[in-house]
Design a protein around this motif. Sequence first.
Motif, PDB file in Angstrom:
ATOM      1  N   HIS A  49       5.897   4.496   6.743  1.00 31.88           N
ATOM      2  CA  HIS A  49       5.030   5.639   7.023  1.00 31.88           C
ATOM      3  C   HIS A  49       3.627   5.506   6.436  1.00 31.88           C
ATOM      4  O   HIS A  49       2.981   6.475   6.118  1.00 31.88           O
ATOM      5  CB  HIS A  49       5.683   6.934   6.529  1.00 31.88           C
ATOM      6  CG  HIS A  49       5.998   6.927   5.066  1.00 31.88           C
ATOM      7  ND1 HIS A  49       7.185   6.451   4.566  1.00 31.88           N
ATOM      8  CD2 HIS A  49       5.275   7.301   3.999  1.00 31.88           C
ATOM      9  CE1 HIS A  49       7.170   6.545   3.257  1.00 31.88           C
ATOM     10  NE2 HIS A  49       6.025   7.058   2.891  1.00 31.88           N
ATOM     11  N   ALA A  50       3.169   4.268   6.259  1.00 29.75           N
ATOM     12  CA  ALA A  50       1.902   4.080   5.558  1.00 29.75           C
ATOM     13  C   ALA A  50       0.696   4.570   6.358  1.00 29.75           C
ATOM     14  O   ALA A  50      -0.206   5.162   5.806  1.00 29.75           O
ATOM     15  CB  ALA A  50       1.726   2.620   5.200  1.00 29.75           C
ATOM     16  N   GLY A  51       0.668   4.335   7.672  1.00 27.17           N
ATOM     17  CA  GLY A  51      -0.425   4.872   8.461  1.00 27.17           C
ATOM     18  C   GLY A  51      -1.564   3.897   8.702  1.00 27.17           C
ATOM     19  O   GLY A  51      -1.638   2.823   8.093  1.00 27.17           O
ATOM     20  N   ALA A  52      -2.466   4.322   9.602  1.00 27.40           N
ATOM     21  CA  ALA A  52      -3.507   3.426  10.107  1.00 27.40           C
ATOM     22  C   ALA A  52      -4.512   3.036   9.027  1.00 27.40           C
ATOM     23  O   ALA A  52      -4.952   1.890   8.952  1.00 27.40           O
ATOM     24  CB  ALA A  52      -4.224   4.101  11.271  1.00 27.40           C
ATOM     25  N   LEU A  53      -4.850   3.995   8.149  1.00 24.84           N
ATOM     26  CA  LEU A  53      -5.854   3.723   7.119  1.00 24.84           C
ATOM     27  C   LEU A  53      -5.391   2.601   6.199  1.00 24.84           C
ATOM     28  O   LEU A  53      -6.161   1.715   5.824  1.00 24.84           O
ATOM     29  CB  LEU A  53      -6.105   5.002   6.323  1.00 24.84           C
ATOM     30  CG  LEU A  53      -7.434   5.097   5.585  1.00 24.84           C
ATOM     31  CD1 LEU A  53      -8.578   4.828   6.519  1.00 24.84           C
ATOM     32  CD2 LEU A  53      -7.573   6.460   4.950  1.00 24.84           C
ATOM     33  N   ALA A  54      -4.089   2.638   5.854  1.00 21.95           N
ATOM     34  CA  ALA A  54      -3.545   1.606   4.979  1.00 21.95           C
ATOM     35  C   ALA A  54      -3.606   0.248   5.659  1.00 21.95           C
ATOM     36  O   ALA A  54      -3.924  -0.758   5.019  1.00 21.95           O
ATOM     37  CB  ALA A  54      -2.107   1.947   4.596  1.00 21.95           C
ATOM     38  N   LEU A 102      -7.043  -1.122   5.292  1.00 21.63           N
ATOM     39  CA  LEU A 102      -7.287  -1.617   3.936  1.00 21.63           C
ATOM     40  C   LEU A 102      -6.603  -2.965   3.747  1.00 21.63           C
ATOM     41  O   LEU A 102      -7.183  -3.891   3.151  1.00 21.63           O
ATOM     42  CB  LEU A 102      -6.772  -0.622   2.899  1.00 21.63           C
ATOM     43  CG  LEU A 102      -7.020  -1.100   1.467  1.00 21.63           C
ATOM     44  CD1 LEU A 102      -8.474  -0.974   1.096  1.00 21.63           C
ATOM     45  CD2 LEU A 102      -6.164  -0.361   0.464  1.00 21.63           C
ATOM     46  N   ILE A 120      -8.528  -5.715   5.072  1.00 18.67           N
ATOM     47  CA  ILE A 120      -9.660  -6.093   4.202  1.00 18.67           C
ATOM     48  C   ILE A 120      -9.157  -6.833   2.972  1.00 18.67           C
ATOM     49  O   ILE A 120      -9.708  -7.850   2.570  1.00 18.67           O
ATOM     50  CB  ILE A 120     -10.445  -4.841   3.761  1.00 18.67           C
ATOM     51  CG1 ILE A 120     -11.034  -4.121   4.972  1.00 18.67           C
ATOM     52  CG2 ILE A 120     -11.555  -5.211   2.791  1.00 18.67           C
ATOM     53  CD1 ILE A 120     -11.644  -2.780   4.634  1.00 18.67           C
ATOM     54  N   LEU A 121      -8.072  -6.303   2.365  1.00 19.78           N
ATOM     55  CA  LEU A 121      -7.610  -6.826   1.075  1.00 19.78           C
ATOM     56  C   LEU A 121      -6.983  -8.203   1.185  1.00 19.78           C
ATOM     57  O   LEU A 121      -7.161  -9.045   0.308  1.00 19.78           O
ATOM     58  CB  LEU A 121      -6.575  -5.861   0.471  1.00 19.78           C
ATOM     59  CG  LEU A 121      -7.094  -4.717  -0.367  1.00 19.78           C
ATOM     60  CD1 LEU A 121      -5.940  -3.964  -0.979  1.00 19.78           C
ATOM     61  CD2 LEU A 121      -8.016  -5.230  -1.465  1.00 19.78           C
TER      62      LEU A 121
END
Lengths: 96, 315
Positions: free
Chosen positions: B175-180, B183, B186-187
């Motif tokens: 359930h982490a989602g699109a924003l994660a 990131l 990028i990370l």
Amino acid sequence: MFSPGELITALLLLSAIVVFAAGTLALLRLPDPLCRLHALTKIDNLGFGLLAAGLALIQPTWIDGLKLLAIWTLILCSSTTNGYLIAHHCVWESRR
Amino acid sequence: MMLWWVVDLTLCALMIALAAGSLFAATLRRRVIFFIAFGLLTAIVWARLQAPDLALAEAAIGAGLTGALLLAALPTAQPTEHKRDADRLIEWVSLLLAALLAVVLIAVLTTLLPVVDGDPSLAVTARLSDAGVSHPVTAVLLNFRAWDTLLELAVLLCATIGVLNLAPARKAPRHAGALADTLIRILLPLLILTAGYLLWNGAFAPGGAFQAGAVLAAATVVLHLGGGVRLPPFSLAQLRGLLALGLLLFLSVGLVQLAFGQALLQYPLAWAGSLILLIETGATLSIATMLSLVYLGGHPLRDWPVAGDSRDREI
């Protein structure tokens, strides 16, 4: 006497301290997780930004200042996502 | 100088407060979070003691990976409500042992240890030109005391084999989602770049295989937590190869020297630098695989342990 650069650094660092202190107070005193999260991300974004900008001005070489600003950019990205994830989890937990 | 006294005393007080927090906080979750903060502070203390190698290792393994491991283990591990007699006995015995250890440590620190300040030690500095690397810590770990590091890798491998046989790997949260995901995108390259930098840097500055491996393993943890982006599929043979690579490279480099009439792990002077880099590269990949598997808490392949070349994965 201090150079103008050093004076700006002192001003930025003092503002950073104010943001950190206010943010910590808010983290301890605000009522619910979402409000506290707001305080926490403000410390990360604004407080660390002021700190990095202040320290970047007094680095011996410009590349070191640039590295500090790069770290700040990374912190912006990660604190945004962390804030979103924790808030997401809070909402998810309260609905259960 | 006065200012550093204030900083040091604050660090000491915080260490004790966080240690107390991680032992006595109300819930297990809080104790784990106190423990993670304790690990981060330990890293700062190592940096303050001018041991950047240890600071890096502590931040990556002590605070980062162990923290993730403990947090992931939380839901299954509940504290027992009442203390049984056996628990009390264990408490008293550990208290007694800790007190004994403290007395012995104080005795050693006050009587035996000669205080050396400045360079690590004269013996290492004097022989540094024979090491093939210019960073004294790497010289000790990979050349002068390479035998110890070799055995450390073997111990890690044994521990990983134990973990592999415990259970299937932990499932990724979904359930982490699109924003994660953004990131992570990028990370991930940054983490891999950092690992490579630490590995290369080990020859002449703080860094090396353990730090680089821990950072790579952190990349796996990030991937696993995100759930969106996945590792490419791998087979059992590839997993085994990755696990054994570090130890095998280390051993074969050491044994080849025997064939040339040298001592075990005694590198020829001209090749020492390249051989150390080769060993460290293998060790980095193996350590990263081992630490990732320890975090996952089990074997990552669905058809364990029959599969030879089936390209199946669960993580």
